[in-house]
Write a protein that holds these residues in place. Structure first.
Motif, PDB file in Angstrom:
ATOM      1  N   MET A  21      21.682   1.082  29.528  1.00 35.38           N
ATOM      2  CA  MET A  21      21.312   1.674  28.232  1.00 35.38           C
ATOM      3  C   MET A  21      20.538   0.685  27.369  1.00 35.38           C
ATOM      4  N   VAL A  22      20.983  -0.545  27.313  1.00 31.24           N
ATOM      5  CA  VAL A  22      20.294  -1.518  26.453  1.00 31.24           C
ATOM      6  C   VAL A  22      18.935  -1.890  27.045  1.00 31.24           C
ATOM      7  N   LEU A  23      18.820  -1.902  28.363  1.00 33.94           N
ATOM      8  CA  LEU A  23      17.546  -2.220  28.983  1.00 33.94           C
ATOM      9  C   LEU A  23      16.513  -1.107  28.788  1.00 33.94           C
ATOM     10  N   GLU A  24      16.993   0.090  28.510  1.00 33.31           N
ATOM     11  CA  GLU A  24      16.084   1.206  28.250  1.00 33.31           C
ATOM     12  C   GLU A  24      15.390   1.075  26.891  1.00 33.31           C
ATOM     13  N   MET A  25      15.928   0.243  26.019  1.00 35.48           N
ATOM     14  CA  MET A  25      15.282   0.029  24.714  1.00 35.48           C
ATOM     15  C   MET A  25      14.154  -0.975  24.912  1.00 35.48           C
ATOM     16  N   LYS A  26      12.944  -0.492  24.826  1.00 36.19           N
ATOM     17  CA  LYS A  26      11.766  -1.328  25.064  1.00 36.19           C
ATOM     18  C   LYS A  26      11.412  -2.141  23.823  1.00 36.19           C
ATOM     19  N   VAL A  27      10.934  -3.335  24.047  1.00 32.05           N
ATOM     20  CA  VAL A  27      10.515  -4.223  22.962  1.00 32.05           C
ATOM     21  C   VAL A  27       9.217  -3.679  22.374  1.00 32.05           C
ATOM     22  N   PRO A  28       9.127  -3.572  21.042  1.00 34.60           N
ATOM     23  CA  PRO A  28       7.894  -3.048  20.432  1.00 34.60           C
ATOM     24  C   PRO A  28       6.734  -4.037  20.591  1.00 34.60           C
ATOM     25  N   HIS A  29       5.520  -3.516  20.470  1.00 32.71           N
ATOM     26  CA  HIS A  29       4.317  -4.330  20.651  1.00 32.71           C
ATOM     27  C   HIS A  29       3.810  -4.936  19.354  1.00 32.71           C
ATOM     28  N   GLY A  30       4.584  -4.887  18.323  1.00 36.28           N
ATOM     29  CA  GLY A  30       4.191  -5.495  17.051  1.00 36.28           C
ATOM     30  C   GLY A  30       5.145  -6.596  16.676  1.00 36.28           C
ATOM     31  N   ASP A  31       4.746  -7.410  15.727  1.00 36.73           N
ATOM     32  CA  ASP A  31       5.604  -8.528  15.323  1.00 36.73           C
ATOM     33  C   ASP A  31       6.117  -8.388  13.890  1.00 36.73           C
ATOM     34  N   ASP A  32       6.052  -7.180  13.352  1.00 36.13           N
ATOM     35  CA  ASP A  32       6.573  -6.957  12.006  1.00 36.13           C
ATOM     36  C   ASP A  32       7.656  -5.872  12.055  1.00 36.13           C
ATOM     37  N   LEU A  33       8.331  -5.694  10.940  1.00 34.65           N
ATOM     38  CA  LEU A  33       9.418  -4.708  10.893  1.00 34.65           C
ATOM     39  C   LEU A  33       8.919  -3.284  11.098  1.00 34.65           C
ATOM     40  N   ALA A  34       7.684  -3.017  10.730  1.00 33.14           N
ATOM     41  CA  ALA A  34       7.126  -1.672  10.923  1.00 33.14           C
ATOM     42  C   ALA A  34       7.096  -1.296  12.401  1.00 33.14           C
ATOM     43  N   ALA A  35       6.944  -2.277  13.275  1.00 35.04           N
ATOM     44  CA  ALA A  35       6.929  -2.009  14.720  1.00 35.04           C
ATOM     45  C   ALA A  35       8.277  -1.486  15.202  1.00 35.04           C
ATOM     46  N   LEU A  36       9.346  -1.823  14.497  1.00 36.67           N
ATOM     47  CA  LEU A  36      10.689  -1.366  14.869  1.00 36.67           C
ATOM     48  C   LEU A  36      10.942   0.083  14.454  1.00 36.67           C
ATOM     49  N   TYR A  37      10.160   0.591  13.529  1.00 36.45           N
ATOM     50  CA  TYR A  37      10.383   1.927  12.987  1.00 36.45           C
ATOM     51  C   TYR A  37      10.419   2.994  14.087  1.00 36.45           C
ATOM     52  N   SER A  38       9.497   2.897  15.031  1.00 40.78           N
ATOM     53  CA  SER A  38       9.447   3.908  16.089  1.00 40.78           C
ATOM     54  C   SER A  38      10.665   3.849  17.008  1.00 40.78           C
ATOM     55  N   LEU A  39      11.401   2.744  16.970  1.00 38.28           N
ATOM     56  CA  LEU A  39      12.588   2.600  17.819  1.00 38.28           C
ATOM     57  C   LEU A  39      13.871   3.130  17.173  1.00 38.28           C
ATOM     58  N   ILE A  40      13.791   3.551  15.937  1.00 36.14           N
ATOM     59  CA  ILE A  40      15.004   4.007  15.234  1.00 36.14           C
ATOM     60  C   ILE A  40      15.721   5.129  15.992  1.00 36.14           C
ATOM     61  N   PRO A  41      15.029   6.193  16.445  1.00 34.19           N
ATOM     62  CA  PRO A  41      15.761   7.230  17.197  1.00 34.19           C
ATOM     63  C   PRO A  41      16.386   6.703  18.487  1.00 34.19           C
ATOM     64  N   VAL A  42      15.689   5.826  19.176  1.00 33.27           N
ATOM     65  CA  VAL A  42      16.226   5.247  20.412  1.00 33.27           C
ATOM     66  C   VAL A  42      17.465   4.415  20.100  1.00 33.27           C
ATOM     67  N   PHE A  43      17.407   3.644  19.026  1.00 38.71           N
ATOM     68  CA  PHE A  43      18.539   2.804  18.644  1.00 38.71           C
ATOM     69  C   PHE A  43      19.731   3.658  18.219  1.00 38.71           C
ATOM     70  N   ILE A  44      19.489   4.707  17.453  1.00 39.74           N
ATOM     71  CA  ILE A  44      20.586   5.578  17.015  1.00 39.74           C
ATOM     72  C   ILE A  44      21.262   6.231  18.216  1.00 39.74           C
ATOM     73  N   SER A  45      20.463   6.730  19.162  1.00 42.98           N
ATOM     74  CA  SER A  45      21.060   7.351  20.345  1.00 42.98           C
ATOM     75  C   SER A  45      21.817   6.309  21.173  1.00 42.98           C
ATOM     76  N   TYR A  46      21.294   5.082  21.230  1.00 38.54           N
ATOM     77  CA  TYR A  46      21.975   3.999  21.948  1.00 38.54           C
ATOM     78  C   TYR A  46      23.330   3.691  21.300  1.00 38.54           C
ATOM     79  N   VAL A  47      23.348   3.581  19.986  1.00 37.76           N
ATOM     80  CA  VAL A  47      24.599   3.262  19.287  1.00 37.76           C
ATOM     81  C   VAL A  47      25.648   4.333  19.561  1.00 37.76           C
ATOM     82  N   LEU A  48      25.252   5.604  19.459  1.00 45.88           N
ATOM     83  CA  LEU A  48      26.209   6.679  19.714  1.00 45.88           C
ATOM     84  C   LEU A  48      26.735   6.614  21.143  1.00 45.88           C
ATOM     85  N   SER A  49      25.847   6.429  22.095  1.00 47.75           N
ATOM     86  CA  SER A  49      26.279   6.369  23.493  1.00 47.75           C
ATOM     87  C   SER A  49      27.119   5.127  23.778  1.00 47.75           C
ATOM     88  N   PHE A  50      26.783   4.003  23.154  1.00 49.60           N
ATOM     89  CA  PHE A  50      27.574   2.792  23.302  1.00 49.60           C
ATOM     90  C   PHE A  50      29.002   3.046  22.813  1.00 49.60           C
TER      91      PHE A  50
END
Length: 191
Positions: A21-50
């Motif tokens: 599950m954690v390996l399925e979360m891909k590292v974003p291609h940006g170096d700012d916090l805005a790059a993490l924004y697109s990962l919010i749904p993936v992170f939320i689903s990961y937290v629930l499943s964890f």
């Protein structure tokens, strides 16, 4: 048959499930916090499943702690549970990557429902082998929380076609209901 190999195998599979599950979360291609924004749904689903995997691991540990022996049907019931849990990384990623779209939310619920049914089957097999007068049977009792969870999952699946957020909220509600470990077995064994 001793239970130690079953516990070790189950612990290993659950650890692999979390790792996948954690390996399925891909590292974003940006170096700012805005790059993490697109990962919010993936992170939320990961937290629930964890949390769900943690709940199953914790309750599985308590369940097996209360038994003295296992048999072939229990091995298969345990594999049945691990099968459904092993699908969590797939449905977690699918749900997160698709921003909680209807079908991924519904299929996520189906996997949760099947894992809950599999856990119930394992519990019944363990109680049957230990005996209806065993400490485990007394500790498990009627297990209303387990039955309520099954009903909520079964309702959430069709509800995901009405509102995916209602269904998702129901999955969260069940997780919150179970996040405190089931202490019935601990209480029974400590007396």
């Amino acid at each position: 048959m001793g239970k130690n190999r079953l516990e070790a195998f189950s612990d290993g599979v659950i650890a692999i499930i979390i790792t996948i599950m954690v390996l399925e979360m891909k590292v974003p291609h940006g170096d700012d916090l805005a790059a993490l924004y697109s990962l919010i749904p993936v992170f939320i689903s990961y937290v629930l499943s964890f949390v769900y995997v943690g709940i199953y691991w914790n309750n599985h540990h308590h369940l097996l702690h209360a038994v003295q022996r296992i048999n072939g049907p229990i091995l298969w019931a345990n594999l049945h549970l691990l099968f459904w849990l092993s699908l969590l990384p797939f449905v977690t990623g699918w749900m997160g990557e698709n921003h909680f779209s209807t079908w991924p939310v519904a299929v996520y619920g189906m996997v949760l429902l099947m894992a809950a049914i599999a856990y119930s089957i394992l519990e019944l097999a363990l109680v049957r082998l230990q005996g209806k007068d065993s400490e485990l049977a007394k500790a498990v009792g009627r297990d209303y929380k387990e039955k309520i969870s099954l009903v909520i999952y079964a309702a959430a699946i069709p509800l995901s076609f009405v509102s995916r957020w209602i269904a998702f909220s129901l999955y969260v509600a069940v997780a919150v209901m179970w996040v405190v470990p089931d202490r019935r077995i601990e209480k029974k064994l400590s007396h």
